[in-house]
Design an enzyme around this catalytic site. Structure first.
Site, PDB file in Angstrom:
ATOM      1  CD  GLN A 166      -2.543   1.727   0.336  1.00  0.00           C
ATOM      2  OE1 GLN A 166      -3.233   0.934  -0.293  1.00  0.00           O
ATOM      3  NE2 GLN A 166      -2.491   3.015   0.009  1.00  0.00           N
ATOM      4  N   PRO A 293      -5.993  -2.217   4.622  1.00  0.00           N
ATOM      5  CG  PRO A 293      -4.248  -0.665   4.572  1.00  0.00           C
ATOM      6  CD  PRO A 293      -4.597  -2.066   4.185  1.00  0.00           C
ATOM      7  CE1 TYR A 294      -6.388   4.234   4.123  1.00  0.00           C
ATOM      8  CE2 TYR A 294      -4.661   2.989   3.008  1.00  0.00           C
ATOM      9  CZ  TYR A 294      -5.051   3.999   3.871  1.00  0.00           C
ATOM     10  OH  TYR A 294      -4.106   4.768   4.491  1.00  0.00           O
ATOM     11  CD  GLU A 298      -6.495   5.856  -5.695  1.00  0.00           C
ATOM     12  OE1 GLU A 298      -6.925   5.148  -4.769  1.00  0.00           O
ATOM     13  OE2 GLU A 298      -6.127   7.021  -5.528  1.00  0.00           O
ATOM     14  CG  HIS A 322     -13.998   6.074  -4.408  1.00  0.00           C
ATOM     15  ND1 HIS A 322     -14.385   7.331  -3.999  1.00  0.00           N
ATOM     16  CD2 HIS A 322     -12.664   5.992  -4.153  1.00  0.00           C
ATOM     17  CE1 HIS A 322     -13.330   7.976  -3.523  1.00  0.00           C
ATOM     18  NE2 HIS A 322     -12.269   7.174  -3.603  1.00  0.00           N
ATOM     19  CD  GLU A 323     -10.811   2.820  -4.471  1.00  0.00           C
ATOM     20  OE1 GLU A 323      -9.915   3.528  -4.956  1.00  0.00           O
ATOM     21  OE2 GLU A 323     -11.313   3.036  -3.343  1.00  0.00           O
ATOM     22  CG  HIS A 326      -9.296   7.219  -7.427  1.00  0.00           C
ATOM     23  ND1 HIS A 326      -8.994   8.543  -7.198  1.00  0.00           N
ATOM     24  CD2 HIS A 326      -9.692   6.721  -6.218  1.00  0.00           C
ATOM     25  CE1 HIS A 326      -9.192   8.825  -5.910  1.00  0.00           C
ATOM     26  NE2 HIS A 326      -9.624   7.741  -5.299  1.00  0.00           N
ATOM     27  CD  GLU A 345      -9.092   9.873  -2.460  1.00  0.00           C
ATOM     28  OE1 GLU A 345     -10.194   9.406  -2.800  1.00  0.00           O
ATOM     29  OE2 GLU A 345      -8.029   9.219  -2.527  1.00  0.00           O
ATOM     30  CE1 TYR A 408     -10.882  10.602   1.448  1.00  0.00           C
ATOM     31  CE2 TYR A 408     -11.980   9.296  -0.219  1.00  0.00           C
ATOM     32  CZ  TYR A 408     -10.908   9.514   0.606  1.00  0.00           C
ATOM     33  OH  TYR A 408      -9.846   8.648   0.583  1.00  0.00           O
TER      34      TYR A 408
HETATM   35  N1  BES Z   1      -6.943   6.464  -2.501  1.00  0.00           N
HETATM   36  C1  BES Z   1      -7.861   6.168  -1.469  1.00  0.00           C
HETATM   37  C2  BES Z   1      -7.237   5.469  -0.296  1.00  0.00           C
HETATM   38  C3  BES Z   1      -6.137   6.268   0.367  1.00  0.00           C
HETATM   39  C4  BES Z   1      -6.273   7.629   0.601  1.00  0.00           C
HETATM   40  C5  BES Z   1      -4.991   5.632   0.760  1.00  0.00           C
HETATM   41  C6  BES Z   1      -5.243   8.341   1.190  1.00  0.00           C
HETATM   42  C7  BES Z   1      -3.959   6.332   1.370  1.00  0.00           C
HETATM   43  C8  BES Z   1      -4.071   7.701   1.581  1.00  0.00           C
HETATM   44  C9  BES Z   1      -9.025   5.312  -1.990  1.00  0.00           C
HETATM   45  O1  BES Z   1      -9.412   5.642  -3.276  1.00  0.00           O
HETATM   46  C10 BES Z   1     -10.217   5.612  -1.147  1.00  0.00           C
HETATM   47  O2  BES Z   1     -10.635   6.742  -1.143  1.00  0.00           O
HETATM   48  N2  BES Z   1     -10.751   4.620  -0.463  1.00  0.00           N
HETATM   49  C11 BES Z   1     -11.962   4.807   0.314  1.00  0.00           C
HETATM   50  C12 BES Z   1     -13.137   4.444  -0.538  1.00  0.00           C
HETATM   51  C13 BES Z   1     -14.410   5.121  -0.200  1.00  0.00           C
HETATM   52  C14 BES Z   1     -14.316   6.586  -0.010  1.00  0.00           C
HETATM   53  C15 BES Z   1     -15.451   4.821  -1.278  1.00  0.00           C
HETATM   54  C16 BES Z   1     -11.875   3.899   1.524  1.00  0.00           C
HETATM   55  O3  BES Z   1     -10.911   3.182   1.667  1.00  0.00           O
HETATM   56  O4  BES Z   1     -12.751   3.942   2.358  1.00  0.00           O
HETATM   57 ZN    ZN Z   2     -10.309   7.552  -3.303  1.00  0.00          ZN
END
Ligand code: BES
Ligand code: ZN
Length: 631
Positions: A166, A293-294, A298, A322-323, A326, A345, A408
């Site tokens: 990650q 963890p998420y 993407e 969402h992904e 991206h 985001e 977001y």
């Molecule tokens: N890119 C993000 C995850 C991320 C953000 C990792 C910042 C490290 C630092 C991913 O696209 C994301 O936003 N995931 C969300 C999805 C949700 C908002 C639909 C999540 O993990 O909850």
């Molecule tokens: Zn995202």
């Protein structure tokens, strides 16, 4: 004569003193990446070649990274890269004739968050005009912040280990020595050696028909920022979803994944119709073990996904939308620094809702819009004012902590506000032209603002002023013109919560079976504060909340359970904390236990039992919530 000499000396001392002080400046530069050591104004990697062995016993990647670099400043004699806990054993420049020249290297500055600068000195006899090819031999450490090494017992089959990376935000440097900033883009290729029974996949071209051999080659022909470098190795298999789409997972999860994510191909086609051509070839998903963890990450061509989406009813696939989105906002047009993260985001959250609307319907999209707005309101109560701007000042701290719902949800609302002001057709054209204009580039908030002022605002000059936009970008809170999302179904669920609490409705008449999981979540979130333990138990018994297999319903319920000290559900809560590892699902439950005044010790105890299965990123955020910072 004597006097003139003295004057010259005094002047020389003055000049020296001034020039010593001159570089000291505290002016904040929004275009500067404060989270990288790399001297990207002097050298820029254009292509990276990785050759890595995956050693599960040592929990180590070992091999080499070869940078093809452009020299921007002909006078510069040192290349500064980012690294963290890497053991670099050799650095050399490769020459056109096949020879190589060893180079001196050293660790420079070290910082708890940024890692260490790795400084390579250019040998004096290197042709200054030539292309630079720098090869570093290195190994990662078991504590690499990007990599999680899961022993077999933490995977679905219990027999094979699995590892995954990650890299976002600044963890790529803990598995590859490189210029770890989103401001630069690189193409890459990789050779990855694994135990022969395992498969490696990367954020690159993956051939679904690859034979298991223990040696895999990858190529990523489109230039990407370093945070999108990704790798996973495990007992994973592929199943197709559509012509251009598919899913990788451990065999135990493959069938459920194919069912859950069946709409992915349709999402991709609708996304192309809305946002412009998909530039990355295939779009596959990789369903990881629970510790991921998420919700999703993407990684280009191959989004990494939490198994907590496997609800069995496709109700949580907004994360996939969402992904996928991206692939335009983030991967194609990339935030220049982490401070501009709302461009990734916020834009993606807006596009995600648009996709949910076409794939499913407006009601479903509106339900999710309302839930994320509600989360934003909670966050705005907590986040300090100076961090509530979409583009705040960000020059210190950990970019991993710079998350939450501001970029977001507030970002999404800002774009919804623009859509409302100019009309959907006009705004859609603007969005598609934005992706086209900045494709494969990085962009700051200020560049976005200029583009908006050039292309959108003049179309209806009276609608939105630059000052209106600046308020969204640079001021805390929400402007009075915020387009508050509404959902009739969620309103009904909210009324039902009040009616049941007032004993105007019997628990048996709560129509939970006709509700979406989102409506159930909203119902739970709307329960009034003063309910007795008996009434909570009655609700749980009838609605089966503690037994839910829907991760979002569970999240909402167990936050209430913890906040209200509903102890009869604590055993189910404990099981939930062991079942999931996604930070969004579990961190707020620990935080609620820690804050309810009596359960901090219990929360720490639950954490001790569960944490071996958690990812270091999640582990750290829970440790913080429980006041165990230095553990
Ligand atoms: N890119 C993000 C995850 C991320 C953000 C990792 C910042 C490290 C630092 C991913 O696209 C994301 O936003 N995931 C969300 C999805 C949700 C908002 C639909 C999540 O993990 O909850
Ligand atoms: Zn995202």
């Amino acid at each position: 004569m004597q006097f003139r000499f003295q004057l010259v000396v005094i002047l020389a001392i003055l000049v020296a003193a001034c020039s010593e002080r001159a570089p000291e400046t505290t002016v904040y530069d929004p275009a500067h990446d404060y989270f990288s050591f790399a001297n990207t104004d002097q050298f820029a990697t254009e292509h990276l070649a990785l050759d890595l062995a995956v050693d599960f016993d040592k929990e180590q990647l070992r091999g080499s990274a070869t940078h093809r670099m452009r020299r921007i400043d002909p006078g510069a004699g040192e290349i500064v890269l980012d690294s963290r806990d890497l053991h670099v054993t050799d650095a050399r420049f490769l020459l056109a004739d096949g020879d190589s020249v060893p180079a001196d290297f050293r660790i420079g500055e070290t910082d708890a968050i940024k890692g260490s600068s790795l400084i390579v000195t250019l040998p004096a006899d290197l042709d200054p005009a030539g292309e630079l090819r720098l090869r570093l031999h290195y190994a990662t450490s078991p504590g690499s912040t990007a990599l999680q090494w899961l022993p077999a017992k933490l995977t679905a089959d219990g027999k094979h280990p699995l590892m995954f990376s990650q890299s976002q935000a600044i963890h790529a440097r803990s598995w590859v020595p490189l210029q770890d900033t989103p401001a630069l883009r690189i193409t890459y290729e990789a050779t990855v050696r694994t135990p022969p029974e395992l498969l490696a996949v990367m954020s690159a071209v993956n051939d679904p028909l690859t034979e298991r051999s223990g040696e895999y080659s990858f190529e990523m022909p489109q230039p990407i920022p370093s945070y999108l470098l990704a790798i996973a190795v495990g007992n994973i298999y592929f199943a197709p979803l559509g012509e251009q789409t598919g899913v990788y997972a451990e065999p135990e999860l493959l069938e459920a994944s194919v069912f859950e994510f069946a709409d992915t191909q349709a999402m991709l086609e609708q996304a192309e119709a809305l946002f412009g051509p998909y530039q990355w070839g295939r779009y596959d998903l990789l369903v990881l073990p629970p510790s991921f963890p998420y919700g999703g990450m993407e990684n280009p061509r191959l989004s990494f996904i939490t198994p907590s989406l496997l609800a069995g009813d496709r109700s949580l696939v907004a994360v996939v939308a969402h992904e996928l989105a991206h692939s335009w906002s983030g991967n194609l047009v990339t935030n220049a620094t982490w401070r501009d993260q709302w461009l990734n985001e916020g834009m993606t959250s807006y596009l995600e809702a648009r996709l949910m609307e076409v794939i499913y319907d407006k009601d479903r999209a509106d339900e999710e819009r309302v839930l994320s707005y509600q989360e934003l309101l909670l966050d705005l109560d907590e986040v300090p004012a100076e961090m509530q701007a979409l583009a705040p000042r960000l020059d210190s701290g950990d970019p991993d902590d710079f998350q939450g719902t501001i970029h977001y949800s507030k970002g999404q609302l800002f774009l919804q506000y623009l859509e409302n002001a100019y009309g959907r057709d006009v705004f859609d054209e603007f969005i598609a032209s934005y992706f086209d204009a900045f494709a494969f580039q990085t962009i700051t908030t200020e560049r976005f603002l200029d583009y908006l002022e050039e292309k959108l605002l003049p179309l209806q000059p009276a609608r939105v002023s630059r000052a209106d936009v600046e308020q969204w970008l640079y001021q805390p809170g929400l402007p009075a013109t915020v387009p508050v999302p509404r959902s009739a179904t969620l309103d009904a669920a909210q009324s039902m919560a009040a009616a049941w609490a007032d004993e105007a409705v019997d628990v048996a008449d709560i129509p939970i079976d006709s509700w979406s999981p989102q409506a159930t979540v909203h119902f739970i979130n709307s329960l009034p504060a003063d309910l007795s333990q008996e009434r909570l138990a009655e609700l749980d018994a009838h609605l089966g909340l503690s037994d839910t297999r829907n991760a979002e319903i569970g999240r909402a319920w167990f936050i209430q359970v913890a906040t209200r000290r509903h102890e009869s559900a604590y055993e189910s809560l404990r099981q939930y904390l062991n079942r999931y590892g996604r930070g969004r699902l579990i961190t707020p439950i620990y935080a609620a236990l820690a804050q309810n005044g009596s359960d901090l010790d219990r929360a720490r105890d639950y954490f001790e039992q569960a944490r071996t299965a958690y990812h270091p990123i999640t582990d750290a955020s829970i440790a913080r919530a429980l006041g165990l910072d230095d553990s």
